[in-house]
Every structure is written in C-alpha cells, then in structure tokens.
Design a protein around this motif. Structure first.
Motif, PDB file in Angstrom:
ATOM      1  N   GLY A   7       0.814  -1.214   0.000  1.00  0.00           N
ATOM      2  CA  GLY A   7       0.000   0.000   0.000  1.00  0.00           C
ATOM      3  C   GLY A   7       0.840   1.252   0.000  1.00  0.00           C
ATOM      4  O   GLY A   7       0.531   2.237  -0.658  1.00  0.00           O
ATOM      5  N   ILE A   8       1.953   1.219   0.752  1.00  0.00           N
ATOM      6  CA  ILE A   8       2.841   2.383   0.801  1.00  0.00           C
ATOM      7  C   ILE A   8       3.416   2.660  -0.572  1.00  0.00           C
ATOM      8  O   ILE A   8       3.407   3.781  -1.079  1.00  0.00           O
ATOM      9  CB  ILE A   8       3.972   2.156   1.829  1.00  0.00           C
ATOM     10  N   TYR A   9       3.931   1.625  -1.230  1.00  0.00           N
ATOM     11  CA  TYR A   9       4.519   1.815  -2.558  1.00  0.00           C
ATOM     12  C   TYR A   9       3.472   2.284  -3.559  1.00  0.00           C
ATOM     13  O   TYR A   9       3.722   3.138  -4.388  1.00  0.00           O
ATOM     14  CB  TYR A   9       5.160   0.507  -3.041  1.00  0.00           C
ATOM     15  N   ARG A  10       2.273   1.683  -3.434  1.00  0.00           N
ATOM     16  CA  ARG A  10       1.214   2.050  -4.360  1.00  0.00           C
ATOM     17  C   ARG A  10       0.818   3.508  -4.148  1.00  0.00           C
ATOM     18  O   ARG A  10       0.603   4.251  -5.103  1.00  0.00           O
ATOM     19  CB  ARG A  10       0.027   1.122  -4.142  1.00  0.00           C
ATOM     20  N   GLY A  11       0.759   3.952  -2.889  1.00  0.00           N
ATOM     21  CA  GLY A  11       0.422   5.336  -2.588  1.00  0.00           C
ATOM     22  C   GLY A  11       1.474   6.297  -3.084  1.00  0.00           C
ATOM     23  O   GLY A  11       1.170   7.352  -3.640  1.00  0.00           O
ATOM     24  N   THR A  12       2.736   5.945  -2.916  1.00  0.00           N
ATOM     25  CA  THR A  12       3.815   6.814  -3.386  1.00  0.00           C
ATOM     26  C   THR A  12       3.765   6.960  -4.891  1.00  0.00           C
ATOM     27  O   THR A  12       3.895   8.048  -5.451  1.00  0.00           O
ATOM     28  CB  THR A  12       5.182   6.238  -2.962  1.00  0.00           C
ATOM     29  N   SER A  13       3.527   5.848  -5.605  1.00  0.00           N
ATOM     30  CA  SER A  13       3.438   5.878  -7.057  1.00  0.00           C
ATOM     31  C   SER A  13       2.285   6.760  -7.523  1.00  0.00           C
ATOM     32  O   SER A  13       2.430   7.534  -8.469  1.00  0.00           O
ATOM     33  CB  SER A  13       3.264   4.453  -7.595  1.00  0.00           C
ATOM     34  N   ALA A  14       1.163   6.674  -6.864  1.00  0.00           N
ATOM     35  CA  ALA A  14       0.008   7.500  -7.223  1.00  0.00           C
ATOM     36  C   ALA A  14       0.308   8.977  -6.989  1.00  0.00           C
ATOM     37  O   ALA A  14      -0.063   9.836  -7.793  1.00  0.00           O
ATOM     38  CB  ALA A  14      -1.208   7.071  -6.410  1.00  0.00           C
ATOM     39  N   GLU A  15       0.988   9.274  -5.890  1.00  0.00           N
ATOM     40  CA  GLU A  15       1.348  10.656  -5.592  1.00  0.00           C
ATOM     41  C   GLU A  15       2.307  11.201  -6.644  1.00  0.00           C
ATOM     42  O   GLU A  15       2.177  12.348  -7.085  1.00  0.00           O
ATOM     43  CB  GLU A  15       1.989  10.733  -4.204  1.00  0.00           C
ATOM     44  N   GLN A  16       3.265  10.383  -7.048  1.00  0.00           N
ATOM     45  CA  GLN A  16       4.193  10.807  -8.092  1.00  0.00           C
ATOM     46  C   GLN A  16       3.462  11.091  -9.396  1.00  0.00           C
ATOM     47  O   GLN A  16       3.759  12.065 -10.097  1.00  0.00           O
ATOM     48  CB  GLN A  16       5.265   9.743  -8.302  1.00  0.00           C
ATOM     49  N   ARG A  17       2.504  10.245  -9.735  1.00  0.00           N
ATOM     50  CA  ARG A  17       1.742  10.456 -10.965  1.00  0.00           C
ATOM     51  C   ARG A  17       0.922  11.733 -10.893  1.00  0.00           C
ATOM     52  O   ARG A  17       0.820  12.478 -11.876  1.00  0.00           O
ATOM     53  CB  ARG A  17       0.840   9.255 -11.253  1.00  0.00           C
ATOM     54  N   ARG A  18       0.356  12.030  -9.724  1.00  0.00           N
ATOM     55  CA  ARG A  18      -0.391  13.276  -9.562  1.00  0.00           C
ATOM     56  C   ARG A  18       0.535  14.477  -9.740  1.00  0.00           C
ATOM     57  O   ARG A  18       0.180  15.456 -10.403  1.00  0.00           O
ATOM     58  CB  ARG A  18      -1.056  13.325  -8.181  1.00  0.00           C
ATOM     59  N   ASP A  19       1.720  14.391  -9.127  1.00  0.00           N
ATOM     60  CA  ASP A  19       2.683  15.487  -9.248  1.00  0.00           C
ATOM     61  C   ASP A  19       3.109  15.696 -10.696  1.00  0.00           C
ATOM     62  O   ASP A  19       3.255  16.831 -11.161  1.00  0.00           O
ATOM     63  CB  ASP A  19       3.921  15.208  -8.386  1.00  0.00           C
ATOM     64  N   GLU A  20       3.316  14.598 -11.405  1.00  0.00           N
ATOM     65  CA  GLU A  20       3.719  14.697 -12.812  1.00  0.00           C
ATOM     66  C   GLU A  20       2.609  15.317 -13.653  1.00  0.00           C
ATOM     67  O   GLU A  20       2.859  16.150 -14.528  1.00  0.00           O
ATOM     68  CB  GLU A  20       4.088  13.317 -13.344  1.00  0.00           C
ATOM     69  N   ARG A  21       1.368  14.901 -13.403  1.00  0.00           N
ATOM     70  CA  ARG A  21       0.241  15.481 -14.146  1.00  0.00           C
ATOM     71  C   ARG A  21       0.106  16.970 -13.838  1.00  0.00           C
ATOM     72  O   ARG A  21      -0.138  17.785 -14.739  1.00  0.00           O
ATOM     73  CB  ARG A  21      -1.062  14.742 -13.809  1.00  0.00           C
ATOM     74  N   ARG A  22       0.262  17.316 -12.571  1.00  0.00           N
ATOM     75  CA  ARG A  22       0.160  18.727 -12.184  1.00  0.00           C
ATOM     76  C   ARG A  22       1.235  19.559 -12.885  1.00  0.00           C
ATOM     77  O   ARG A  22       0.952  20.653 -13.376  1.00  0.00           O
ATOM     78  CB  ARG A  22       0.303  18.856 -10.658  1.00  0.00           C
ATOM     79  N   GLN A  23       2.450  19.028 -12.941  1.00  0.00           N
ATOM     80  CA  GLN A  23       3.524  19.765 -13.598  1.00  0.00           C
ATOM     81  C   GLN A  23       3.269  19.913 -15.090  1.00  0.00           C
ATOM     82  O   GLN A  23       3.532  20.966 -15.677  1.00  0.00           O
ATOM     83  CB  GLN A  23       4.867  19.064 -13.357  1.00  0.00           C
ATOM     84  N   ARG A  24       2.731  18.865 -15.715  1.00  0.00           N
ATOM     85  CA  ARG A  24       2.425  18.956 -17.140  1.00  0.00           C
ATOM     86  C   ARG A  24       1.346  20.012 -17.395  1.00  0.00           C
ATOM     87  O   ARG A  24       1.407  20.747 -18.389  1.00  0.00           O
ATOM     88  CB  ARG A  24       1.970  17.594 -17.695  1.00  0.00           C
ATOM     89  N   LEU A  25       0.361  20.087 -16.517  1.00  0.00           N
ATOM     90  CA  LEU A  25      -0.680  21.102 -16.647  1.00  0.00           C
ATOM     91  C   LEU A  25      -0.098  22.505 -16.490  1.00  0.00           C
ATOM     92  O   LEU A  25      -0.458  23.421 -17.239  1.00  0.00           O
ATOM     93  CB  LEU A  25      -1.778  20.869 -15.602  1.00  0.00           C
ATOM     94  N   MET A  26       0.809  22.678 -15.532  1.00  0.00           N
ATOM     95  CA  MET A  26       1.435  23.989 -15.338  1.00  0.00           C
ATOM     96  C   MET A  26       2.303  24.362 -16.527  1.00  0.00           C
ATOM     97  O   MET A  26       2.320  25.520 -16.969  1.00  0.00           O
ATOM     98  CB  MET A  26       2.241  24.007 -14.037  1.00  0.00           C
ATOM     99  N   ASP A  27       3.038  23.396 -17.062  1.00  0.00           N
ATOM    100  CA  ASP A  27       3.872  23.657 -18.239  1.00  0.00           C
ATOM    101  C   ASP A  27       3.008  24.060 -19.429  1.00  0.00           C
ATOM    102  O   ASP A  27       3.358  24.973 -20.192  1.00  0.00           O
ATOM    103  CB  ASP A  27       4.700  22.423 -18.588  1.00  0.00           C
ATOM    104  N   ALA A  28       1.892  23.363 -19.594  1.00  0.00           N
ATOM    105  CA  ALA A  28       0.995  23.685 -20.703  1.00  0.00           C
ATOM    106  C   ALA A  28       0.391  25.075 -20.529  1.00  0.00           C
ATOM    107  O   ALA A  28       0.287  25.850 -21.493  1.00  0.00           O
ATOM    108  CB  ALA A  28      -0.111  22.633 -20.800  1.00  0.00           C
ATOM    109  N   ALA A  29      -0.014  25.406 -19.309  1.00  0.00           N
ATOM    110  CA  ALA A  29      -0.596  26.719 -19.042  1.00  0.00           C
ATOM    111  C   ALA A  29       0.434  27.821 -19.273  1.00  0.00           C
ATOM    112  O   ALA A  29       0.109  28.878 -19.834  1.00  0.00           O
ATOM    113  CB  ALA A  29      -1.125  26.780 -17.612  1.00  0.00           C
ATOM    114  N   LEU A  30       1.659  27.595 -18.844  1.00  0.00           N
ATOM    115  CA  LEU A  30       2.730  28.561 -19.085  1.00  0.00           C
ATOM    116  C   LEU A  30       2.858  28.848 -20.577  1.00  0.00           C
ATOM    117  O   LEU A  30       2.965  30.004 -21.007  1.00  0.00           O
ATOM    118  CB  LEU A  30       4.054  28.033 -18.532  1.00  0.00           C
ATOM    119  N   ASP A  31       2.823  27.791 -21.372  1.00  0.00           N
ATOM    120  CA  ASP A  31       2.996  27.943 -22.814  1.00  0.00           C
ATOM    121  C   ASP A  31       1.799  28.635 -23.455  1.00  0.00           C
ATOM    122  O   ASP A  31       1.967  29.554 -24.273  1.00  0.00           O
ATOM    123  CB  ASP A  31       3.214  26.575 -23.455  1.00  0.00           C
TER     124      ASP A  31
END
Length: 216
Positions: A7-31
């Motif tokens: 569960g810990i590993y699965r939670g960390t992976s999900a959090e990383q994916r959320r962070d990556e999606r958030r960064q992609r959204l910010m990069d797109a908005a910047l552009d």
C-alpha cells in the motif's frame, strides 16, 4: 512484501503520478497563456496540450484561475530564488551584489518571453493574475527591504523609508520592464538590466541622505 508495504509503494506511485500530471498542466498553461494570452486559455486546451484528462485537471486545480495563479506564483518564486542565490554568491560589495541580484531576477523572467508576458502583461487581462501580480510585487518588495537592511545598515527610525524605497524599486522596475516588453523602450536586454541596476544603486547611495532630510 506485506500488504501494508504494498500500500505504501502504491500510494507513493500514485502521488508521483499526480505530481507529474500537475507539472504537465502547469507547463501547458505557461505555454498557452505566455504565447496565446489569457483570453485564449481554456481547461480543454490546457488538458489537450498537457495530455491530461479533464477529470485529472480538477484533481490538482479547482479551476483555470487556480492554475493561472500557480503558474504566476512559480514564476515569482523562481525569480526570487535566483536573485537570492546570485546575491549570496556575489563579492562582498554593494554594487557587485546589487548587479548580481538584479541581473538574476530580470533574466529569470525576461529571458523566457512566456514568463515575462505572464508576470507583466497578461495580469492586466485577468483579475486573478492582477491579484497575484500585486501579491508577487509585494513579496519581492519585502525581499528588497530585507536586503536593504542587511547591506546598507539604514539609520534608526527609517523603517518607513526603507519600505517605501523597496516598493518604489519593485514597482518602478516592473513598469520599466513592461514598457520594454511593449516596445516603449528601444533598448537591449542588457541596457534594460543596466538601467535597473543604476536605479537601485541610486536609491542605495542616497538612503542616508533621504533619511536625514525626512527627519527634519
């Protein structure tokens, strides 16, 4: 591996994916905001460029305004961090530290036209960006005031003057950069930086004199 550990590993992976999606959204908005403008920015357009589904957009941001605010704040935070790093690395000389700090904060913004547009121009077309711009300028002014106190040792009782000078430096430099971006200042980027450096140094050189005059 235990169920808890899984569960810990699965939670960390999900959090990383959320962070990556958030960064992609910010990069797109910047552009998009930085090239097409706020009026042309939509949730759908940001999601398409970021390759993130709309439902994941709302996982990170309540609305488009929240995304724009996050992008603007990141621009300001990066600029301040760059300036403070340059200040710390500069020789122990007021002129050298001023030049390093001013150069770093301006380059952080104006060397990427998208960042410059969001920080200085697009705010006039968006209420949320206007509020973030005002808050960002006050944050920068606070940093300027802190450095004035550390480097210039202003006279006792001059706190109001230090605050006023920091606001005038920040606001004046911002308007100068905005005029330059709009083509109202026919000078190079380096000439723009030199003007801002001289602007700051003039205030620094005259701080004690101004304090003395105001005391009478």
């Amino acid at each position: 591996m235990t169920r808890a550990a899984t569960g810990i590993y699965r939670g960390t992976s999900a959090e990383q994916r959320r962070d990556e999606r958030r960064q992609r959204l910010m990069d797109a908005a910047l552009d998009i905001i930085g090239t097409q403008g706020w009026a042309s920015t939509t949730v759908r357009g940001v999601c398409e460029q970021a390759k993130v589904g709309p439902r994941f957009f709302y996982e990170s941001f309540t609305d488009l305004d929240a995304l724009a605010a996050a992008v603007h704040d990141e621009i300001i935070e990066t600029a301040i961090r760059s300036s403070l790093d340059a200040l710390a690395a500069a020789p122990d000389d007021i002129a050298a530290k001023t030049r390093s700090a001013v150069t770093a904060i301006l380059k952080s913004v104006v060397d990427d036209p998208r960042r410059a547009r969001i920080a200085f121009a697009e705010a006039h077309g968006s209420e949320v960006l206007m509020r973030r711009r005002a808050a960002g300028m006050r944050t920068i002014a606070d940093v300027v005031a802190e450095q004035e106190r550390a480097l210039l040792d202003p006279p006792a009782g001059s706190e109001t003057l230090v605050r006023a000078v920091s606001l005038m430096i920040t606001g004046g430099a911002a308007e100068l950069v905005l005029a330059w971006l709009d083509g109202g200042m026919d000078i190079s980027r380096d000439e723009l930086i030199n003007l801002c450096v001289e602007f700051v140094l003039t205030f620094a050189d005259n701080l004690t004199t101004m304090a003395a005059r105001l005391a009478h």
